[in-house]
Write an enzyme that holds these catalytic residues in place. Structure first.
Site, short mmCIF file in Angstrom:
data_model
loop_
_atom_site.label_atom_id
_atom_site.label_comp_id
_atom_site.label_asym_id
_atom_site.label_seq_id
_atom_site.Cartn_x
_atom_site.Cartn_y
_atom_site.Cartn_z
N GLU A 196 -26.39 2.04 24.66
CA GLU A 196 -27.20 1.26 23.85
C GLU A 196 -27.93 -0.03 24.33
OE1 GLU A 196 -28.17 0.06 19.00
OE2 GLU A 196 -26.62 1.37 19.61
N LYS A 212 -29.08 5.23 16.41
CA LYS A 212 -28.36 5.24 14.84
C LYS A 212 -28.73 6.77 14.54
CE LYS A 212 -26.82 2.71 12.68
NZ LYS A 212 -25.49 2.36 12.60
#
Length: 385
Positions: A196, A212
């Site tokens: 990420e 997410k």
């Protein structure tokens, strides 16, 4: 504690010729504004810290200065925005901010460590029942209107003997991790296999890439993730939070979401990822960027400050170097920081690992506990070899 891995986001041409010029660290008890102090230290050592919309010529005209690795803990990120730092870290040997300034040269040869590395059993800081009860407490807070979403993170540790460098190296060199790498200091090391992006600043643009939503990396798991109303709603909330974060440093009208809910694979998991980008406003410097994006929205929740209060009340221990940032600032002023998920830390006695997930009103406590375990499992497997 030596670590035979370069920091994430080091320019590829520099990876085999990094030599440490100087180091600096900060802990929560040291006082001062951590964003300002970090920027000041980097500037004093010749690095361009902004404004990022200006053109920069490195202060070191010899070309020897390469850049600096930056490690920012979750607690330091919270301090930058005036949020709750949470419980004390279970790994106090690791500073809340670590800076290593590099120049080009012959890298230091890593001496062999003690033979016979052995890793003991993992001991969590809360059990499955306590984790599930914390999920219920977040749902209650959502029901009261205190928060819309909170990312809950658990911690586990395992005692080791011998030299953990090889095991950490497996984490820090995982090819499929966008921010694979590590950083080490006196008596500590951090290794990350994070997929990420927390923030990239380059050529006057700022970009973040929140992740997410998670499912097993099977055909059925991919279809389930794409069809999940709960995961998509959770994801879009964080994208909106990131858009709001970037609004503090963006030129008005330039925030864009070129990709929403794209599906990526990391080890045995599918994950949903978006890209949020904008043109930087005039005068934005490194300290302003850090205050805008730290701590990362995908590992805190929304509203961010209320989520940090809830996290501090419910999580049993602090997040240490996890859920923070690790990456690189070049001498020319390109910033690239990964979010320290899928990250393990070592002190002189234990390996530490954190994992969790976002909690919404639709969250099922048992499923959330299982998701956190699924995220930790690939890192544990890498450490075990």
């Amino acid at each position: 504690m030596p670590l035979s891995a370069h920091p994430p986001a080091v320019p590829s041409a520099c990876r085999d010729r990094l030599r440490v010029r100087t180091t600096w660290s900060w802990r929560s008890g040291d006082g001062g504004d951590p964003a300002d102090l970090l920027a000041q230290v980097l500037s004093e050592h010749g690095l361009a810290t902004g404004p990022f919309t200006d053109s920069h010529t490195p202060h070191d005209r010899s070309g020897a200065l390469c850049g600096a690795a930056l490690l920012v803990s979750a607690a330091a990120g919270a301090a930058m925005v005036g949020g709750s730092p949470g419980k004390p870290t279970p790994a106090p040997a690791i500073p809340d901010i670590a800076v290593v300034v590099y120049e080009h040269g012959e890298p230091t040869v890593r001496p062999p460590g003690p033979p016979g590395f052995s890793l003991g059993a993992w001991r969590p800081s809360w059990d499955r029942g306590e984790h599930a009860e914390a999920v219920r407490a977040v749902r209650a807070a959502i029901g009261r209107g205190d928060v819309y979403q909170v990312n809950l993170v658990g911690h586990t540790r395992a005692r080791y003997t011998g030299d953990p460098g090889e095991a950490l190296g497996r984490v820090a060199t995982l090819p499929e991790a966008r921010y694979a790498g590590g950083l080490a200091g006196d008596g500590w090391a951090v290794a990350s296999s994070s997929p990420e992006r927390l923030v990239t600043v380059s050529a006057g643009r700022v970009t973040t890439g929140p992740i997410k939503g998670t499912r097993p990396a099977t055909q059925a798991g991919r279809a389930e993730l794409l069809a999940s109303v709960k995961e998509r709603a959770e994801h879009v909330m964080i994208v909106d939070l990131e858009r709001n974060d970037l609004a503090h440093i963006a030129r008005p009208g330039t925030i864009e979401v070129p990709e929403l809910f794209g599906i990526r694979r990391w080890r045995g998991l599918w994950q949903a990822e978006s890209t949020v980008t904008a043109e930087l406003a005039d005068g934005v410097d490194l300290a302003a960027v850090l205050r805008a994006v730290c701590p990362g929205g995908s590992v805190t929740g929304t509203p961010k400050l209320s989520a940090l209060d809830t996290i501090a009340a419910l999580e049993p221990v602090g997040r240490g170097p996890s859920m923070g940032a690790l990456g690189y600032l070049t001498a020319e002023g390109r910033l690239d920081l990964g979010l320290t998920i899928r990250t393990v830390a070592a002190d002189g006695e234990y390996l530490h690992l954190w994992a969790g997930g976002g909690i919404t009103w639709r969250s099922d406590p048992d499923e959330e506990v299982a998701e956190a375990a699924a995220k930790a499992a690939p890192v544990k497997a890498l450490l075990a070899g």
